[in-house]
Design a protein around this motif. Structure first.
Motif: not given
Ligand code: ATP
Ligand code: MG
Length: 254
Positions: A32-38, A217-221, A238-242
């Motif tokens: 299971v891979v979770a894809l996260v990001g703002d 973790v994705l951020r701005l693409g 959270v640090g990686a996401m933000t």
């Protein structure tokens, strides 16, 4: 081990907006891979690309080690990739069996007028729901009467009718109460136990920590971090996401 699904340097623009930039991601059987990001990180765009809804500007998609072009949802389904979108797209007035087979009904032979084979579908519906431990009092009540967790179960069951290798779930626990959320997380564990490759998008970090073997973790693409189970703290995530701190932790011990 060959990944069931592997994305290499996927990029996508919408006009001047860079939705995805050279994103790599691999998902293996029983993982299971979770894809996260703002908001706006590119999660839905990536899901649309592997679902055949959007095509990438650049990059490669491999399914079981073979390059594939997923030009339509049908092409993605034929490649063994099924997606449960956030709105579930259930028809409230239809029952569980009708919803499970929506658009993939089983018909009898031409000489019989190709009638819908209800009993065949009921048997298979029973098997699929059982494999997910989804419990319904009756298969023939309209799904509008079911709980949010049961509805999610039917939407996932529909994805499983064609026995896909890869299952993608967009926000499967959003809008659910605590106990129903637990039910859906258990469903995800079962998909993993069945040996499928699972991708889950979620905004709920508690759910992500509970269910994910790996987190992208994705951020701005762009992919900014990847963590393995046990190889990160909530603060890392959270640090990686933000972008509060650039994390390059690839999942080592801590
Ligand atoms: N069809 C489209 N046309 C123009 N821009 C788009 C389109 N789809 C997505 N975008 C843009 O691409 C970027 C990524 O969007 P995307 O929907 O993939 O993000 P997301 O991570 O799913 O966000 P959310 O958590 O809000 O669902 C955003 O800037 C968004 O505005
Ligand atoms: Mg989205």
């Amino acid at each position: 081990m060959t990944a069931l699904l592997e994305l290499t340097k996927i990029s996508k623009h919408f006009g001047g907006v860079r939705a995805l930039h050279e994103v790599d991601m691999a998902v293996h059987a029983g993982e299971v891979v979770a894809l996260v990001g703002d908001n706006g990180a590119g999660k839905s765009t990536l899901v649309k690309i592997v679902s055949g809804v959007e095509s990438p500007d650049e990059g490669e998609i491999q399914v079981r080690g073979e390059a594939r072009r997923l030009e339509s949802p049908r092409a993605a389904a034929e490649a063994g990739i099924r997606t449960v979108f956030q709105d579930l797209s259930l028809c409230d007035n239809l029952d569980a069996v009708q919803n499970l087979f929506l658009g993939q009904e089983r018909y009898g032979p031409v000489w019989s007028g190709r009638r819908v084979r209800r009993h065949v579908m009921e048997e298979q519906a029973q098997r699929v729901l059982e494999s997910l431990s989804v419990k319904l009092r009756a298969l023939n009540t309209p799904v509008v009467a079911l709980s949010g967790g049961q509805r999610q179960g039917i939407a996932i069951g529909r994805a499983l009718i064609s026995d896909p290798a890869v299952v993608i779930l967009d926000e499967p626990t959003a809008a659910l109460g605590v106990s129903q959320r637990g039910e859906v997380l258990d469903l995800i564990d079962r998909l993993r136990d069945q040996g499928r490759a699972v991708v889950v998008i979620s905004h709920d970090m508690k759910d992500v920590r509970r269910v994910a073997d790996r987190i992208v973790v994705l951020r701005l693409g762009s992919k900014v971090a990847e963590f393995a189970r046990g190889g990160y703290t909530p603060a890392d995530l959270v640090g990686a996401m933000t972008g509060a701190h650039e994390s390059t932790n690839e999942g080592g011990d801590q």
